[in-house]
Design a protein around this motif. Structure first.
Motif, PDB file in Angstrom:
ATOM      1  N   LEU A  89       0.849  -1.201   0.000  1.00 34.09           N
ATOM      2  CA  LEU A  89       0.000   0.000   0.000  1.00 34.09           C
ATOM      3  C   LEU A  89       0.884   1.250   0.000  1.00 34.09           C
ATOM      4  O   LEU A  89       0.621   2.218  -0.712  1.00 34.09           O
ATOM      5  CB  LEU A  89      -0.894  -0.033   1.248  1.00 34.09           C
ATOM      6  CG  LEU A  89      -2.185   0.775   1.232  1.00 34.09           C
ATOM      7  CD1 LEU A  89      -3.065   0.423   0.056  1.00 34.09           C
ATOM      8  CD2 LEU A  89      -2.963   0.560   2.529  1.00 34.09           C
ATOM      9  N   LYS A  90       1.955   1.189   0.784  1.00 37.55           N
ATOM     10  CA  LYS A  90       2.899   2.324   0.835  1.00 37.55           C
ATOM     11  C   LYS A  90       3.556   2.525  -0.529  1.00 37.55           C
ATOM     12  O   LYS A  90       3.780   3.641  -0.970  1.00 37.55           O
ATOM     13  CB  LYS A  90       3.988   2.046   1.888  1.00 37.55           C
ATOM     14  CG  LYS A  90       3.544   2.386   3.308  1.00 37.55           C
ATOM     15  CD  LYS A  90       4.652   2.070   4.304  1.00 37.55           C
ATOM     16  CE  LYS A  90       4.074   1.552   5.607  1.00 37.55           C
ATOM     17  NZ  LYS A  90       4.928   0.525   6.231  1.00 37.55           N
ATOM     18  N   LYS A  91       3.844   1.419  -1.207  1.00 36.38           N
ATOM     19  CA  LYS A  91       4.497   1.491  -2.518  1.00 36.38           C
ATOM     20  C   LYS A  91       3.510   1.855  -3.627  1.00 36.38           C
ATOM     21  O   LYS A  91       3.924   2.086  -4.758  1.00 36.38           O
ATOM     22  CB  LYS A  91       5.110   0.126  -2.869  1.00 36.38           C
ATOM     23  CG  LYS A  91       6.373  -0.217  -2.086  1.00 36.38           C
ATOM     24  CD  LYS A  91       6.975  -1.526  -2.623  1.00 36.38           C
ATOM     25  CE  LYS A  91       8.190  -1.946  -1.827  1.00 36.38           C
ATOM     26  NZ  LYS A  91       8.140  -3.371  -1.447  1.00 36.38           N
ATOM     27  N   GLY A  92       2.220   1.834  -3.322  1.00 41.25           N
ATOM     28  CA  GLY A  92       1.206   2.122  -4.348  1.00 41.25           C
ATOM     29  C   GLY A  92       0.823   0.905  -5.165  1.00 41.25           C
ATOM     30  O   GLY A  92       0.126   1.006  -6.167  1.00 41.25           O
ATOM     31  N   ILE A  93       1.289  -0.271  -4.752  1.00 46.53           N
ATOM     32  CA  ILE A  93       1.021  -1.497  -5.505  1.00 46.53           C
ATOM     33  C   ILE A  93      -0.331  -2.079  -5.121  1.00 46.53           C
ATOM     34  O   ILE A  93      -1.120  -2.466  -5.977  1.00 46.53           O
ATOM     35  CB  ILE A  93       2.148  -2.523  -5.229  1.00 46.53           C
ATOM     36  CG1 ILE A  93       3.443  -2.040  -5.887  1.00 46.53           C
ATOM     37  CG2 ILE A  93       1.754  -3.907  -5.727  1.00 46.53           C
ATOM     38  CD1 ILE A  93       4.637  -2.899  -5.583  1.00 46.53           C
ATOM     39  N   THR A  94      -0.601  -2.179  -3.835  1.00 48.68           N
ATOM     40  CA  THR A  94      -1.897  -2.708  -3.395  1.00 48.68           C
ATOM     41  C   THR A  94      -2.846  -1.542  -3.095  1.00 48.68           C
ATOM     42  O   THR A  94      -2.438  -0.386  -3.064  1.00 48.68           O
ATOM     43  CB  THR A  94      -1.739  -3.589  -2.133  1.00 48.68           C
ATOM     44  OG1 THR A  94      -1.097  -2.824  -1.112  1.00 48.68           O
ATOM     45  CG2 THR A  94      -0.900  -4.809  -2.421  1.00 48.68           C
ATOM     46  N   SER A  95      -4.114  -1.881  -2.885  1.00 44.61           N
ATOM     47  CA  SER A  95      -5.113  -0.846  -2.623  1.00 44.61           C
ATOM     48  C   SER A  95      -5.828  -1.134  -1.311  1.00 44.61           C
ATOM     49  O   SER A  95      -5.723  -2.229  -0.766  1.00 44.61           O
ATOM     50  CB  SER A  95      -6.130  -0.821  -3.756  1.00 44.61           C
ATOM     51  OG  SER A  95      -6.889  -2.024  -3.736  1.00 44.61           O
ATOM     52  N   GLN A  96      -6.572  -0.148  -0.808  1.00 47.27           N
ATOM     53  CA  GLN A  96      -7.361  -0.381   0.408  1.00 47.27           C
ATOM     54  C   GLN A  96      -8.368  -1.497   0.179  1.00 47.27           C
ATOM     55  O   GLN A  96      -8.593  -2.339   1.049  1.00 47.27           O
ATOM     56  CB  GLN A  96      -8.062   0.911   0.822  1.00 47.27           C
ATOM     57  CG  GLN A  96      -7.104   1.916   1.429  1.00 47.27           C
ATOM     58  CD  GLN A  96      -7.745   3.258   1.680  1.00 47.27           C
ATOM     59  OE1 GLN A  96      -8.863   3.514   1.259  1.00 47.27           O
ATOM     60  NE2 GLN A  96      -7.043   4.122   2.367  1.00 47.27           N
ATOM     61  N   ALA A  97      -8.964  -1.489  -0.994  1.00 51.08           N
ATOM     62  CA  ALA A  97      -9.920  -2.558  -1.315  1.00 51.08           C
ATOM     63  C   ALA A  97      -9.212  -3.908  -1.278  1.00 51.08           C
ATOM     64  O   ALA A  97      -9.802  -4.926  -0.926  1.00 51.08           O
ATOM     65  CB  ALA A  97     -10.532  -2.313  -2.685  1.00 51.08           C
ATOM     66  N   GLY A  98      -7.933  -3.902  -1.638  1.00 55.12           N
ATOM     67  CA  GLY A  98      -7.141  -5.126  -1.604  1.00 55.12           C
ATOM     68  C   GLY A  98      -6.984  -5.666  -0.185  1.00 55.12           C
ATOM     69  O   GLY A  98      -6.958  -6.878   0.026  1.00 55.12           O
ATOM     70  N   LEU A  99      -6.880  -4.758   0.782  1.00 54.19           N
ATOM     71  CA  LEU A  99      -6.778  -5.189   2.186  1.00 54.19           C
ATOM     72  C   LEU A  99      -8.078  -5.868   2.610  1.00 54.19           C
ATOM     73  O   LEU A  99      -8.074  -6.912   3.260  1.00 54.19           O
ATOM     74  CB  LEU A  99      -6.505  -4.005   3.108  1.00 54.19           C
ATOM     75  CG  LEU A  99      -5.150  -3.282   2.986  1.00 54.19           C
ATOM     76  CD1 LEU A  99      -5.001  -2.263   4.106  1.00 54.19           C
ATOM     77  CD2 LEU A  99      -3.991  -4.268   3.056  1.00 54.19           C
ATOM     78  N   LEU A 100      -9.197  -5.274   2.240  1.00 53.35           N
ATOM     79  CA  LEU A 100     -10.501  -5.856   2.574  1.00 53.35           C
ATOM     80  C   LEU A 100     -10.647  -7.226   1.917  1.00 53.35           C
ATOM     81  O   LEU A 100     -11.077  -8.191   2.547  1.00 53.35           O
ATOM     82  CB  LEU A 100     -11.620  -4.927   2.105  1.00 53.35           C
ATOM     83  CG  LEU A 100     -11.865  -3.705   2.992  1.00 53.35           C
ATOM     84  CD1 LEU A 100     -12.500  -2.570   2.217  1.00 53.35           C
ATOM     85  CD2 LEU A 100     -12.745  -4.082   4.172  1.00 53.35           C
ATOM     86  N   ALA A 101     -10.272  -7.295   0.653  1.00 54.60           N
ATOM     87  CA  ALA A 101     -10.386  -8.557  -0.084  1.00 54.60           C
ATOM     88  C   ALA A 101      -9.505  -9.625   0.563  1.00 54.60           C
ATOM     89  O   ALA A 101      -9.896 -10.785   0.694  1.00 54.60           O
ATOM     90  CB  ALA A 101      -9.993  -8.354  -1.546  1.00 54.60           C
ATOM     91  N   HIS A 102      -8.316  -9.212   0.983  1.00 53.50           N
ATOM     92  CA  HIS A 102      -7.420 -10.177   1.621  1.00 53.50           C
ATOM     93  C   HIS A 102      -8.012 -10.682   2.931  1.00 53.50           C
ATOM     94  O   HIS A 102      -7.889 -11.867   3.255  1.00 53.50           O
ATOM     95  CB  HIS A 102      -6.051  -9.554   1.875  1.00 53.50           C
ATOM     96  CG  HIS A 102      -5.096 -10.503   2.521  1.00 53.50           C
ATOM     97  ND1 HIS A 102      -4.515 -11.540   1.830  1.00 53.50           N
ATOM     98  CD2 HIS A 102      -4.676 -10.622   3.802  1.00 53.50           C
ATOM     99  CE1 HIS A 102      -3.761 -12.237   2.662  1.00 53.50           C
ATOM    100  NE2 HIS A 102      -3.842 -11.699   3.861  1.00 53.50           N
TER     101      HIS A 102
END
Lengths: 250, 250
Positions: A23-36
């Motif tokens: 997320l810090k690198k801009g690779i993942t997204s907040q939605a990605g955290l929820l999905a994970h």
């Protein structure tokens, strides 16, 4: 946040760290955290291990990828953050390429992920340009944007963490979809040609190992392995496992 | 991100928006997004509705909160973002207070959440100060920090989205813990006095309704309701429901 190795959920927390770092690198997204997080629960219900049905699916996937004429590896932000290096290793092994394909797409994020993956080996990463870009119809998200020399021409698509609608469309286009999905009930899981119900970070090293082993075998052997494989039956084993684990608490 | 009301997962996406909005405000955390994702999967496996066992638990919780001498409402970032207003309404109804208690604690975040909740009605929000602060032993996280006039003196703790270790410790201290937890298998769910296995955003309005109704009844009636309630049996119904829903896919 530092993770203590004695923590009972150490492995799971290390994976979380990778996503937060992404997320810090801009690779993942907040939605990605929820999905994970959603995936974590399935992992928990499946016992947080590579079950026998996952190994079966991985073996079939290995055969399928080696038999494919134009396989492609389609990955998103979470996949890149969790197992970027392993995808590049896989691409080398099966003489394929990695294509970045995002639900929460922005040109910037596509480039960031391509650049991140290129650090492992640039030759195996397809670079998205306006020229080599095309669309796959009937997909209700920017995941419809694909590359001519990638997903568009592929006969087999290896795609961890897939969306249900895209999996259906790709399958209808005659492509063999190999999905890695911790939710055995999902539309993706049920529509894929092969569904590996396992945590990506555990499944990838096993798949790489299996492909390295199978590579020396004859196509006949691989075909037989693939013929024997029944995705629906295998998913049933995953449902059974979840039910068994829930009952164990009783 | 704008959510289209025609989306099959509209309700779920609106909830996500609240958490992402909370992140911007500094109320929720990245870890909170992951934790919420975990809950989403349980919600999905439970059919994304307030099941009969949840209603049973809510009725018992209503009776328990009305019978309590010193009830307290303990909430974290996610709870505040998801149902802040409803917690304040609940506090008014049962003549209780809301105490902010965080796993990923920082003084700044505690204050941000207290201020956010104070907008609904400042009188019902306990303000954390170094003077009124104390510790509860045997809790391996900053959730051990509690307020003297809040959790410390409470006989009943209403706590959505609880951590397993704290639930156990509070119960051992003789406090009645009422938890809202979508995971019926969790340590919290199994150690709480009453476990409401439901989505917080759906359960809170039902709880408020139930308390408003029960308020006019005699303590005898409430005691009977509470006596009849069996948390273990109720959790078993939740397990059964999950198993039933998994089997439906087969």
């Amino acid at each position: 946040m530092r993770v203590n190795p004695s923590h009972p959920r150490y492995a799971s927390l290390v994976i979380r760290e990778k996503l937060v770092d992404g997320l810090k690198k801009g690779i993942t997204s907040q939605a990605g955290l929820l999905a994970h997080g959603r995936g974590e629960t399935f992992d928990y219900l499946l016992g947080e291990k590579t079950n026998h049905f996952a190994i079966k699916a991985i073996k079939a996937a290995a055969a399928c990828l080696l038999l494919a004429k134009t396989p492609i590896i389609s990955i998103n932000g979470n996949s890149a953050a969790l197992a970027g290096k392993e995808f590049v290793t896989l691409a080398k092994l099966i003489n394929s390429k990695v294509e970045v394909n995002l639900f929460h797409r922005s040109e910037k994020r596509v480039k960031l992920i391509e650049n991140y993956l290129s650090k492992f080996d640039r030759k195996f990463i397809l670079q998205s340009t306006y020229k080599n870009r095309t669309f796959i119809p009937n997909i209700q998200s920017p995941r419809s944007i694909v590359l001519n020399n990638g997903i568009k021409k592929a006969d087999t698509v290896f795609v961890p963490l897939e969306d249900g609608d895209r999996c259906e469309v790709l399958s209808k286009l005659g492509k063999k979809v190999i999905a890695v999905d911790l939710n055995p009930l999902s539309r993706t899981a049920r529509n894929a040609y092969i569904t590996i119900v396992d945590n990506l970070t555990r499944a990838m090293p096993v798949l790489i190992e299996e492909i390295s082993y199978l590579k020396s075998k004859k196509p006949y052997y691989m075909n037989k392995l693939l013929d024997k494989y029944d995705n629906k039956k295998n998913l049933n084993s995953a449902y059974d496992k979840m039910i068994q684990n829930i009952k164990q608490v009783l």
